[in-house]
Design a protein around this motif. Structure first.
Motif, short mmCIF file in Angstrom:
data_model
loop_
_atom_site.label_atom_id
_atom_site.label_comp_id
_atom_site.label_asym_id
_atom_site.label_seq_id
_atom_site.Cartn_x
_atom_site.Cartn_y
_atom_site.Cartn_z
N LEU A 1 0.84 -1.20 0.00
CA LEU A 1 0.00 0.00 0.00
C LEU A 1 0.87 1.25 0.00
O LEU A 1 0.65 2.19 -0.78
CB LEU A 1 -0.92 -0.02 1.23
N ARG A 2 1.88 1.28 0.86
CA ARG A 2 2.78 2.44 0.91
C ARG A 2 3.53 2.60 -0.41
O ARG A 2 3.73 3.72 -0.89
CB ARG A 2 3.77 2.29 2.07
N ALA A 3 3.94 1.48 -1.00
CA ALA A 3 4.63 1.56 -2.29
C ALA A 3 3.72 2.16 -3.35
O ALA A 3 4.15 2.99 -4.16
CB ALA A 3 5.11 0.17 -2.72
N GLY A 4 2.45 1.76 -3.35
CA GLY A 4 1.50 2.30 -4.32
C GLY A 4 1.23 3.78 -4.13
O GLY A 4 0.88 4.48 -5.08
N LEU A 5 1.42 4.27 -2.91
CA LEU A 5 1.21 5.69 -2.62
C LEU A 5 2.50 6.51 -2.75
O LEU A 5 2.52 7.69 -2.43
CB LEU A 5 0.66 5.86 -1.19
N GLY A 6 3.57 5.88 -3.23
CA GLY A 6 4.84 6.59 -3.39
C GLY A 6 5.58 6.80 -2.08
O GLY A 6 6.44 7.69 -1.99
N LEU A 7 5.29 6.00 -1.05
CA LEU A 7 5.90 6.19 0.26
C LEU A 7 6.95 5.15 0.60
O LEU A 7 7.38 5.04 1.75
CB LEU A 7 4.81 6.17 1.35
N ALA B 1 3.19 7.71 -14.66
CA ALA B 1 2.46 7.40 -13.43
C ALA B 1 3.40 7.42 -12.23
O ALA B 1 3.02 7.88 -11.14
CB ALA B 1 1.80 6.03 -13.57
N GLN B 2 4.62 6.94 -12.40
CA GLN B 2 5.60 6.99 -11.31
C GLN B 2 5.89 8.44 -10.92
O GLN B 2 5.93 8.79 -9.74
CB GLN B 2 6.90 6.32 -11.73
N LEU B 3 6.12 9.30 -11.91
CA LEU B 3 6.49 10.68 -11.61
C LEU B 3 5.33 11.44 -10.97
O LEU B 3 5.55 12.26 -10.07
CB LEU B 3 6.95 11.39 -12.89
N TYR C 1 10.97 -2.53 3.65
CA TYR C 1 11.11 -1.09 3.42
C TYR C 1 11.09 -0.72 1.94
O TYR C 1 10.77 0.41 1.59
CB TYR C 1 12.43 -0.59 4.04
N PHE C 2 11.47 -1.65 1.08
CA PHE C 2 11.75 -1.29 -0.31
C PHE C 2 10.80 -1.97 -1.30
O PHE C 2 11.15 -2.22 -2.44
CB PHE C 2 13.20 -1.65 -0.65
N GLU C 3 9.56 -2.25 -0.86
CA GLU C 3 8.59 -2.86 -1.76
C GLU C 3 8.30 -1.94 -2.94
O GLU C 3 8.38 -0.71 -2.82
CB GLU C 3 7.28 -3.15 -1.02
N ALA C 4 7.96 -2.52 -4.08
CA ALA C 4 7.63 -1.74 -5.28
C ALA C 4 6.53 -2.45 -6.06
O ALA C 4 6.38 -3.67 -5.97
CB ALA C 4 8.87 -1.58 -6.16
#
Length: 407
Positions: free
Chosen positions: A166-172, A382-384, A324-327
């Motif tokens: 979830l955090r990875a999807g939110l850019g966190l 989308a990443q940016l 910590y580094f999920e993507a």
């Protein structure tokens, strides 16, 4: 760090709610939908007759659900893959024969990962359950009483995996791994023991464990995680193993920033964040010294500081356990990120030796290229758009499907 409101459909009604555009699911307007499937949902026989057609029959409902969800509500989807049962009546045949239940579940997981579109992140529930322990993961009594799966004791591990995605999807997701040196990347103290006296690589068991940590860090760097050094050391001593030790996996050019001095570590991390132009909430510090860990946690609570103990054999597991580094995906730009930040460091160094800004910009010899939104560039766009500190200051984040509609 994420304020979450949740909606759960009544038991067994997920598919109906997805199919009905007027359901409470769409009224809730979710940003993320978690589809928490498990092996029991598949109702597979121990030994099936037509594994190929059976596999497609299992996959089709999942593809349909994704398609309908994304059409009715632009969102991100976290899809669980399937855990494996703790016991199989077919025994070893269940994994060996193509129609065996275990073999089918494994093949399903492989195809699920291959067929998931960019908006769907596949949570490796099978991996989470294996790490937790399959026998403890499955609580048959709770299942028969309340249709609860997995076991209550397993839910925190599963929730941590969900929140990491979830955090990875939110850019966190975290972006920088900052490493201590003495007794972290090698055993011993380089300034006292010298190059020949530190433990790094075989035949020493502790040396092998330190080398394994270096290998793990190098693999993180290869998928775009920035590596940095923050060590209380003389800089000349600190650089020596990376330059001259045959067993060192990491080299100096693997680090986006390298700080070795006797200053306060928290202050060094603050300066490092400024140089890298990244927030401290994207940093993870790996340090064997409990005093330094406590100090950084107290001064910089936004920095993640895993508790790693003193046995180097546990360092990789302690770091990986934090997720910590999920993507959600991996782009070419992700792989090149470390090189990009190293180039930034070189530009800073160049700037310090040039008199005027105009001369500096001319020396850079920059070229700008641009082009339209298309299928090739949309994932990167989308990443940016999801970046928190540089590219989108509105705080409004858009999914890939929304951007496709905008285009």
């Amino acid at each position: 760090g994420v304020l979450i409101e949740t909606y759960a459909p009544p038991y067994g009604t997920l598919r109906q709610e997805v199919l009905n555009p007027d359901s409470k699911l769409y009224e809730f307007a979710p940003d993320v939908v978690i589809i928490a499937s498990n092996w029991r949902d598949m109702r597979l026989p121990a030994l099936g007759d037509n594994p190929e057609s059976g596999l497609q029959a299992l996959l089709d409902p999942f593809r349909q659900q994704w398609d309908i969800l994304l059409r009715n509500r632009p969102c991100r989807i976290i899809q669980h893959n399937l855990d494996l049962p703790a016991w199989d009546s077919a025994g070893a045949l269940g994994a060996r024969l193509s129609g065996g239940r275990t073999a089918m579940l494994r093949e399903f997981n492989r195809e699920l990962a291959l067929q998931a579109p960019p908006q769907v992140a596949v949570l490796d529930q099978d991996g989470v359950s294996a790490n937790f322990g399959r026998e403890r993961w499955q609580d048959d009594r709770t299942w028969h009483l309340a249709k609860q799966h997995p076991a209550h004791a397993a839910l925190p591990d599963l929730a941590r995996a969900q929140v990491a995605l979830l955090r990875a999807g939110l850019g966190l997701t975290r972006k920088v791994l900052v490493l201590d040196l003495d007794n972290t990347l090698w055993g011993g103290v380089i300034g006292e023991d010298g190059l020949a006296g530190i433990q790094l690589g075989p035949p020493d068991a502790r040396g092998e464990a330190h080398q394994e940590l270096q290998r793990h860090c190098r693999e993180l760097k290869e998928r775009g995680i920035l590596l940095a050094v923050c060590s209380k050391n003389n800089e000349e001593d600190a650089r020596l193993p990376f330059e001259q030790h045959d067993a060192s996996i990491l080299k100096l050019d693997d680090f986006a920033d390298f700080v070795a001095n006797w200053n306060d570590k928290a202050a060094n991390l603050e300066q490092m964040a400024k140089r890298l132009n990244l927030g401290l909430d994207s940093f993870v510090l790996l340090d064997d010294n409990p005093v330094e860990r406590s100090h950084v946690r107290a001064r910089l609570p936004m920095v993640a500081v895993p508790e790693i103990g003193s046995d180097p054999s546990d360092f990789v597991a302690a770091l990986a356990r934090g997720r910590y580094f999920e993507a959600w995906d991996l782009s070419r730009e992700d792989r090149q990120r470390a090189d990009s930040y190293a180039a930034n460091a070189r530009r800073e160094k160049l700037a310090s030796g040039i008199a005027t800004e105009d001369d500096y910009l001319r020396e850079l010899d920059m070229v700008c290229t641009h082009g339209p939104f298309d299928e090739a560039t949309l994932p990167r766009i989308a990443q940016l758009v999801g970046k928190t500190n540089q590219f989108n200051l509105t705080t409004r984040r858009h999914s890939l499907e929304e951007l496709r509609r905008f285009a």
